[in-house]
Design a protein around this motif. Structure first.
Motif, PDB file in Angstrom:
ATOM      1  N   PHE A  73      22.491   3.425  81.093  1.00 19.11           N
ATOM      2  CA  PHE A  73      22.085   4.684  80.475  1.00 19.11           C
ATOM      3  C   PHE A  73      23.024   5.114  79.353  1.00 19.11           C
ATOM      4  CE2 PHE A  73      22.456   9.350  80.231  1.00 19.11           C
ATOM      5  CZ  PHE A  73      21.192   9.628  79.745  1.00 19.11           C
ATOM      6  N   LYS A  74      22.403   5.610  78.275  1.00 21.80           N
ATOM      7  CA  LYS A  74      23.156   6.175  77.161  1.00 21.80           C
ATOM      8  C   LYS A  74      22.400   7.405  76.668  1.00 21.80           C
ATOM      9  CE  LYS A  74      24.705   4.877  72.491  1.00 21.80           C
ATOM     10  NZ  LYS A  74      26.109   5.285  72.532  1.00 21.80           N
ATOM     11  N   PRO A  75      23.079   8.572  76.585  1.00 16.82           N
ATOM     12  CA  PRO A  75      22.398   9.776  76.069  1.00 16.82           C
ATOM     13  C   PRO A  75      21.803   9.527  74.681  1.00 16.82           C
ATOM     14  CG  PRO A  75      24.479  10.372  77.070  1.00 16.82           C
ATOM     15  CD  PRO A  75      24.447   8.871  77.016  1.00 16.82           C
ATOM     16  N   LYS A  76      20.679  10.214  74.394  1.00 16.10           N
ATOM     17  CA  LYS A  76      19.964   9.869  73.162  1.00 16.10           C
ATOM     18  C   LYS A  76      19.436  11.065  72.363  1.00 16.10           C
ATOM     19  CE  LYS A  76      15.939   9.029  76.087  1.00 16.10           C
ATOM     20  NZ  LYS A  76      16.633   9.309  77.355  1.00 16.10           N
ATOM     21  N   THR A  77      19.530  12.283  72.909  1.00 13.68           N
ATOM     22  CA  THR A  77      18.932  13.437  72.225  1.00 13.68           C
ATOM     23  C   THR A  77      19.783  13.865  71.032  1.00 13.68           C
ATOM     24  OG1 THR A  77      18.074  14.165  74.362  1.00 13.68           O
ATOM     25  CG2 THR A  77      18.022  15.770  72.557  1.00 13.68           C
ATOM     26  N   SER A  78      19.166  13.974  69.867  1.00 14.49           N
ATOM     27  CA  SER A  78      19.881  14.398  68.653  1.00 14.49           C
ATOM     28  C   SER A  78      20.144  15.899  68.694  1.00 14.49           C
ATOM     29  CB  SER A  78      19.050  14.076  67.412  1.00 14.49           C
ATOM     30  OG  SER A  78      17.884  14.887  67.382  1.00 14.49           O
ATOM     31  N   ILE A  79      21.143  16.361  67.923  1.00 10.69           N
ATOM     32  CA  ILE A  79      21.408  17.808  67.901  1.00 10.69           C
ATOM     33  C   ILE A  79      20.242  18.563  67.264  1.00 10.69           C
ATOM     34  CG2 ILE A  79      23.927  17.647  68.009  1.00 10.69           C
ATOM     35  CD1 ILE A  79      23.922  18.359  64.969  1.00 10.69           C
ATOM     36  N   GLU A  80      19.520  17.934  66.349  1.00  9.91           N
ATOM     37  CA  GLU A  80      18.350  18.593  65.737  1.00  9.91           C
ATOM     38  C   GLU A  80      17.305  18.922  66.801  1.00  9.91           C
ATOM     39  OE1 GLU A  80      20.492  16.375  62.600  1.00  9.91           O
ATOM     40  OE2 GLU A  80      19.714  15.787  64.555  1.00  9.91           O
ATOM     41  N   GLU A  81      17.011  17.942  67.656  1.00 10.83           N
ATOM     42  CA  GLU A  81      16.012  18.147  68.709  1.00 10.83           C
ATOM     43  C   GLU A  81      16.529  19.121  69.767  1.00 10.83           C
ATOM     44  OE1 GLU A  81      13.724  15.607  72.219  1.00 10.83           O
ATOM     45  OE2 GLU A  81      14.880  14.521  70.695  1.00 10.83           O
ATOM     46  N   GLY A  82      17.770  18.903  70.192  1.00 11.20           N
ATOM     47  CA  GLY A  82      18.335  19.736  71.253  1.00 11.20           C
ATOM     48  C   GLY A  82      18.485  21.193  70.850  1.00 11.20           C
ATOM     49  N   LEU A  83      18.997  21.433  69.642  1.00 10.15           N
ATOM     50  CA  LEU A  83      19.179  22.816  69.190  1.00 10.15           C
ATOM     51  C   LEU A  83      17.849  23.502  68.908  1.00 10.15           C
ATOM     52  CD1 LEU A  83      22.351  22.612  66.909  1.00 10.15           C
ATOM     53  CD2 LEU A  83      22.150  23.722  69.145  1.00 10.15           C
ATOM     54  N   GLN A  84      16.848  22.740  68.464  1.00 11.06           N
ATOM     55  CA  GLN A  84      15.516  23.338  68.257  1.00 11.06           C
ATOM     56  C   GLN A  84      14.944  23.810  69.591  1.00 11.06           C
ATOM     57  OE1 GLN A  84      14.037  23.670  64.900  1.00 11.06           O
ATOM     58  NE2 GLN A  84      13.334  25.297  66.264  1.00 11.06           N
ATOM     59  N   ASN A  85      15.132  23.003  70.626  1.00 12.43           N
ATOM     60  CA  ASN A  85      14.682  23.410  71.963  1.00 12.43           C
ATOM     61  C   ASN A  85      15.404  24.683  72.404  1.00 12.43           C
ATOM     62  OD1 ASN A  85      13.028  21.183  72.058  1.00 12.43           O
ATOM     63  ND2 ASN A  85      14.383  19.968  73.342  1.00 12.43           N
ATOM     64  N   PHE A  86      16.706  24.738  72.103  1.00 13.22           N
ATOM     65  CA  PHE A  86      17.485  25.914  72.495  1.00 13.22           C
ATOM     66  C   PHE A  86      17.012  27.169  71.757  1.00 13.22           C
ATOM     67  CE2 PHE A  86      20.884  28.821  71.163  1.00 13.22           C
ATOM     68  CZ  PHE A  86      21.115  29.447  72.380  1.00 13.22           C
ATOM     69  N   THR A  87      16.903  27.102  70.428  1.00 18.45           N
ATOM     70  CA  THR A  87      16.533  28.309  69.666  1.00 18.45           C
ATOM     71  C   THR A  87      15.108  28.763  69.984  1.00 18.45           C
ATOM     72  OG1 THR A  87      15.919  27.002  67.704  1.00 18.45           O
ATOM     73  CG2 THR A  87      18.178  27.887  67.784  1.00 18.45           C
ATOM     74  N   ASP A  88      14.206  27.810  70.232  1.00 21.47           N
ATOM     75  CA  ASP A  88      12.836  28.185  70.631  1.00 21.47           C
ATOM     76  C   ASP A  88      12.873  28.955  71.948  1.00 21.47           C
ATOM     77  OD1 ASP A  88      11.816  26.953  68.389  1.00 21.47           O
ATOM     78  OD2 ASP A  88      11.053  25.183  69.433  1.00 21.47           O
ATOM     79  N   TRP A  89      13.655  28.429  72.904  1.00 21.81           N
ATOM     80  CA  TRP A  89      13.774  29.114  74.206  1.00 21.81           C
ATOM     81  C   TRP A  89      14.408  30.490  74.028  1.00 21.81           C
ATOM     82  CZ3 TRP A  89      18.529  30.677  76.179  1.00 21.81           C
ATOM     83  CH2 TRP A  89      18.455  31.357  77.398  1.00 21.81           C
ATOM     84  N   TYR A  90      15.499  30.552  73.260  1.00 23.32           N
ATOM     85  CA  TYR A  90      16.237  31.805  73.080  1.00 23.32           C
ATOM     86  C   TYR A  90      15.325  32.895  72.517  1.00 23.32           C
ATOM     87  CZ  TYR A  90      19.977  35.022  71.633  1.00 23.32           C
ATOM     88  OH  TYR A  90      20.788  36.127  71.474  1.00 23.32           O
ATOM     89  N   CYS A  91      14.583  32.554  71.479  1.00 22.91           N
ATOM     90  CA  CYS A  91      13.731  33.545  70.822  1.00 22.91           C
ATOM     91  C   CYS A  91      12.608  34.023  71.740  1.00 22.91           C
ATOM     92  CB  CYS A  91      13.147  32.986  69.525  1.00 22.91           C
ATOM     93  SG  CYS A  91      14.390  32.778  68.236  1.00 22.91           S
ATOM     94  N   GLU A  92      12.135  33.132  72.581  1.00 23.12           N
ATOM     95  CA  GLU A  92      11.085  33.522  73.535  1.00 23.12           C
ATOM     96  C   GLU A  92      11.675  34.345  74.687  1.00 23.12           C
ATOM     97  OE1 GLU A  92       7.773  31.498  76.478  1.00 23.12           O
ATOM     98  OE2 GLU A  92       8.615  30.299  74.840  1.00 23.12           O
ATOM     99  N   TYR A  93      12.797  33.872  75.254  1.00 24.83           N
ATOM    100  CA  TYR A  93      13.410  34.524  76.414  1.00 24.83           C
ATOM    101  C   TYR A  93      13.877  35.939  76.082  1.00 24.83           C
ATOM    102  CZ  TYR A  93      16.463  35.134  80.489  1.00 24.83           C
ATOM    103  OH  TYR A  93      17.072  35.615  81.649  1.00 24.83           O
ATOM    104  N   TYR A  94      14.479  36.089  74.900  1.00 21.24           N
ATOM    105  CA  TYR A  94      15.003  37.406  74.500  1.00 21.24           C
ATOM    106  C   TYR A  94      14.032  38.172  73.589  1.00 21.24           C
ATOM    107  CZ  TYR A  94      19.441  35.927  76.543  1.00 21.24           C
ATOM    108  OH  TYR A  94      20.412  35.500  77.425  1.00 21.24           O
ATOM    109  N   ASN A  95      12.799  37.653  73.500  1.00 17.50           N
ATOM    110  CA  ASN A  95      11.726  38.323  72.752  1.00 17.50           C
ATOM    111  C   ASN A  95      12.133  38.617  71.302  1.00 17.50           C
ATOM    112  OD1 ASN A  95       9.152  39.370  72.546  1.00 17.50           O
ATOM    113  ND2 ASN A  95       9.778  41.441  73.140  1.00 17.50           N
ATOM    114  N   LYS A  96      12.575  37.589  70.602  1.00 14.33           N
ATOM    115  CA  LYS A  96      13.046  37.755  69.231  1.00 14.33           C
ATOM    116  C   LYS A  96      12.020  37.308  68.190  1.00 14.33           C
ATOM    117  CE  LYS A  96      17.156  39.168  70.436  1.00 14.33           C
ATOM    118  NZ  LYS A  96      17.563  40.572  70.204  1.00 14.33           N
ATOM    119  N   LYS A  97      10.889  36.774  68.644  1.00 14.73           N
ATOM    120  CA  LYS A  97       9.908  36.278  67.663  1.00 14.73           C
ATOM    121  C   LYS A  97       9.106  37.446  67.103  1.00 14.73           C
ATOM    122  CE  LYS A  97       9.486  31.482  68.931  1.00 14.73           C
ATOM    123  NZ  LYS A  97       8.613  30.358  69.206  1.00 14.73           N
TER     124      LYS A  97
END
Length: 343
Positions: free
Chosen positions: A319-343
């Motif tokens: 096993f070797k980790p494979k997720t790029s920061i572009e993909e990972g951070l996009q997942n984070f900001t999408d979640w953040y904006c939804e969770y904290y109702n920022k959209k």
């Protein structure tokens, strides 16, 4: 090379189950039909609401049992092992954070040393198939040789947090040697993702943007000699743990204890990471944004670079980790904006 599949008939104890990695690992095990016992003291180191949200999601599973308790309480841990007889233990409960260890050292000794000792003692008296525990890339201190390899010298930690994690590795090795407890330490490299820890820089930067505050960047404003970090997406961490759970290190004549790096093995400059976070947040909001920035000197306990060699982990379980920061951070900001109702 063949690897054992996850045994869904076994009972898994996850300490720190309301924590970031503990939540995702518990969720993954439950989704596959495993029985999971989770323990967490749900302390106030960061937003308790986030911890309770994670717990609510886990408690929707019939196979999940939650115990509110502290691993530094020996009686609680002994009774837990006596009652539930876990087959596999994943110790993720710890006081995290390099900078906070300067402000509140007691919390680190209590949780990371005494708590881990209690786990080891319980595994000794109520034998388990495998103990997997969290270490940290912080153990490499100010090592200049990169990438960091598990065989590198790590006896000069630059924070109390790092000292406690190195101590965990030494303690686990001793208990494995004396009592034949199969154990695995994982040196995590800057784990991030949705529902992550609010004390982590990427999360704090996002908070500050919405509060209209400037972000503090501790790199002296020196872009030519910027800090490097090996950012590792949480799903990659969980996948690595899952593969290791049923595949403890075994080599006749050797102590059944092994330490692995688990990181992206692709370090990014801090300023590149911040630029990517701005871009991903812009995507989530549908408008262009930029953080207000203030540059500060490097903080005590911080290290100039973290960079994982993952060759040992790859050899052990492919096993070797494979997720790029572009993909990972996009997942984070999408979640953040939804969770904290920022959209």
């Amino acid at each position: 090379m063949s690897y054992k599949q996850l045994d869904v008939k076994k009972t898994y104890l996850v300490t720190g189950a309301a924590g970031f990695i503990g939540y995702y690992l518990s969720q993954k095990l439950l989704d596959q039909g495993c029985r999971v016992i989770g323990i967490d003291n749900v302390n106030e180191y960061y937003d308790v609401k986030l911890k309770l949200e994670r717990l609510n999601r886990l408690e929707s599973h019939g196979n999940f049992t939650f115990i509110k308790g502290d691993i530094s309480d020996k009686e609680t841990i002994t009774n837990l092992f006596k009652e539930y007889s876990p087959d596999i233990v994943v110790n993720l409960a710890a006081q995290a954070g390099v900078r906070y260890s300067i402000e509140n050292p007691d919390a680190y000794i209590q949780s990371n040393i005494i708590g881990f000792y209690n786990i080891l003692e319980a595994c000794r008296h109520y034998p388990v198939d495998h103990l997997l525990y969290a270490s940290s890339s912080s153990v490499y201190g100010a090592n200049k040789k990169v990438p960091f390899e598990e065989t590198d010298f790590v006896d000069q930690p630059v924070s109390l947090y790092a000292s406690t994690k190195k101590s965990n590795e030494l303690m686990a090795h001793t208990y494995s040697h004396l009592y034949k407890i199969p154990s695995t330490g994982l040196r995590f490299f800057t784990v991030y993702g949705p529902m992550g820890r609010p004390d982590m820089a990427y999360f704090g930067f996002t908070d500050k943007y919405f509060n209209g505050d400037e972000i503090k960047i501790f790199n002296n404003g020196d872009f030519d000699n910027d800090l490097y970090r090996d950012f590792t997406y949480v799903d990659d961490i969980v996948e690595g743990i899952e593969l290791l759970l049923s595949n403890p290190f075994k080599d006749e004549g050797e102590v059944p204890h092994k330490v692995y790096n688990i990181g992206n093995s692709n370090p990014e400059k801090l300023m590149i990471f911040i630029g990517t976070l701005e871009k991903c947040l812009s995507n989530s909001l549908g408008k262009s944004i930029e953080f207000k920035k203030k540059f500060e000197p490097i903080m005590p306990g911080d290290v100039p670079a973290t960079y994982a060699s993952t060759a040992l982990l790859e050899k052990a379980v492919g096993f070797k980790p494979k997720t790029s920061i572009e993909e990972g951070l996009q997942n984070f900001t999408d979640w953040y904006c939804e969770y904290y109702n920022k959209k």
